[in-house]
Design a protein around this motif. Structure first.
Motif, short mmCIF file in Angstrom:
data_model
loop_
_atom_site.label_atom_id
_atom_site.label_comp_id
_atom_site.label_asym_id
_atom_site.label_seq_id
_atom_site.Cartn_x
_atom_site.Cartn_y
_atom_site.Cartn_z
N THR A 137 0.83 -1.20 0.00
CA THR A 137 0.00 0.00 0.00
C THR A 137 0.87 1.25 0.00
O THR A 137 0.35 2.37 0.04
N ASP A 138 2.17 1.09 -0.05
CA ASP A 138 3.09 2.22 -0.09
C ASP A 138 3.03 2.91 -1.45
O ASP A 138 2.67 2.29 -2.46
N PRO A 139 3.40 4.18 -1.53
CA PRO A 139 3.41 4.89 -2.81
C PRO A 139 4.35 4.20 -3.81
O PRO A 139 5.48 3.82 -3.47
N VAL A 140 3.87 4.02 -5.02
CA VAL A 140 4.62 3.33 -6.07
C VAL A 140 4.65 4.21 -7.31
O VAL A 140 3.64 4.82 -7.68
N GLY A 141 5.81 4.28 -7.97
CA GLY A 141 5.94 5.03 -9.20
C GLY A 141 5.92 4.10 -10.41
O GLY A 141 6.35 2.95 -10.32
N TYR A 142 5.41 4.59 -11.53
CA TYR A 142 5.39 3.82 -12.78
C TYR A 142 5.78 4.74 -13.92
O TYR A 142 5.27 5.85 -14.05
N PHE A 143 6.70 4.26 -14.76
CA PHE A 143 7.17 5.05 -15.89
C PHE A 143 7.34 4.15 -17.10
O PHE A 143 8.00 3.12 -17.03
N ASN A 144 6.70 4.54 -18.20
CA ASN A 144 6.85 3.83 -19.47
C ASN A 144 7.29 4.85 -20.51
O ASN A 144 6.49 5.66 -20.97
N PRO A 145 8.57 4.82 -20.89
CA PRO A 145 9.08 5.85 -21.80
C PRO A 145 8.52 5.78 -23.21
O PRO A 145 8.72 6.69 -24.00
#
Length: 259
Positions: free
Chosen positions: A25-33
């Motif tokens: 439940t912790d903050p998660v980042g997502y990046f798709n270039p």
């Protein structure tokens, strides 16, 4: 913790990332270039998990740190030359994961990764049997468009049945006249998943101000025909208000008769 994930189309990259995010439940980042303006995977993850923050190109180095998120996943598209993203990756202390079919035809992914995970093995056959053809990727940005459900369902059926070329992967987010935003997902060699409604409010006033779009991967795709048939699914401007008023009236009536 930063994890970079890559592999062929339909192998299960986003599915694997989704499984990891579901465990915290912790903050998660997502990046798709590679998503640019057609942010299908990122939008679906953010709708399903409120702790997900979607990063865009240009902000990744500023945001990939524990001040903002505890974990970040970088999904590298299958069509990227891995050397093109290496300057970014080498500046980050990260783990490299390759999601591959059991009979991968591209050892580059395995050689690049710290570890390889078996994904959708069925995707290997259409890729290998078409090795003499260039894989095509086609995107439509649909933000603001409202689609007729019956027309969309027919288009989707024709699409995955080969009416517009051989499709090995298709995914899209569509706004319907009912106010729903739905997600469609198809991978060759697997049971076709039904459309599912995203966890977002109904949009029943004017054109939706939220993302929608379509991505298709395949061979010998009839791009003009795909775009035109998709346009035929759009609700005309002159009819949008009428249909939305009908839906609002229907919902209000249901509320009044519900005890």
């Amino acid at each position: 913790m930063i994890t970079a994930v890559t592999g062929p189309p339909g192998a299960g990259k986003t599915h694997w990332i989704r499984e990891q995010i579901s465990k915290t439940t912790d903050p998660v980042g997502y990046f798709n270039p590679g998503e640019d303006s057609v942010v299908i995977d990122g939008t679906c993850l953010a709708c399903e998990f409120p702790q997900v923050q979607i990063f865009t190109s240009g902000e990744e180095l500023q945001r990939f740190n524990p001040e903002f998120v505890s974990t970040t996943y970088i999904e590298i598209p299958w069509h990227f030359d891995l050397s093109s993203v290496e300057p970014l990756l080498t500046r980050l202390n990260l783990k490299r994961i390759a999601i591959i079919p059991s009979s991968s035809q591209n050892p580059e992914w395995e050689n690049w990764a710290d570890s390889a995970i078996l994904g959708n093995k069925n995707i290997a056959e259409p890729l290998s049997k078409n090795h003499n053809y260039s894989v095509q990727i086609h995107r439509n940005l649909l933000t603001g468009e409202i689609l007729d459900w019956t027309s969309l369902a027919l288009f989707w059926f024709e699409l995955i049945q080969g009416a517009y070329g051989e499709v090995i992967r298709a995914k899209g987010i569509f706004d319907l006249v009912s106010g729903e935003s739905i997600y469609g997902d198809y991978v060759a060699g697997t049971i076709n998943q039904e459309f599912v409604a995203l966890n977002v409010p109904l949009w029943l006033t004017g054109r939706p101000e939220r993302f929608s779009g379509l991505e298709i991967v395949g061979f010998n795709l009839q791009l003009k025909e795909i775009s035109q048939t998709l346009k035929d699914c759009f609700i005309p401007e002159s009819q949008i208000d009428y249909y939305q008023q009908q839906i609002q009236t229907s919902l209000q009536t249901e509320e009044e008769v519900t005890p």
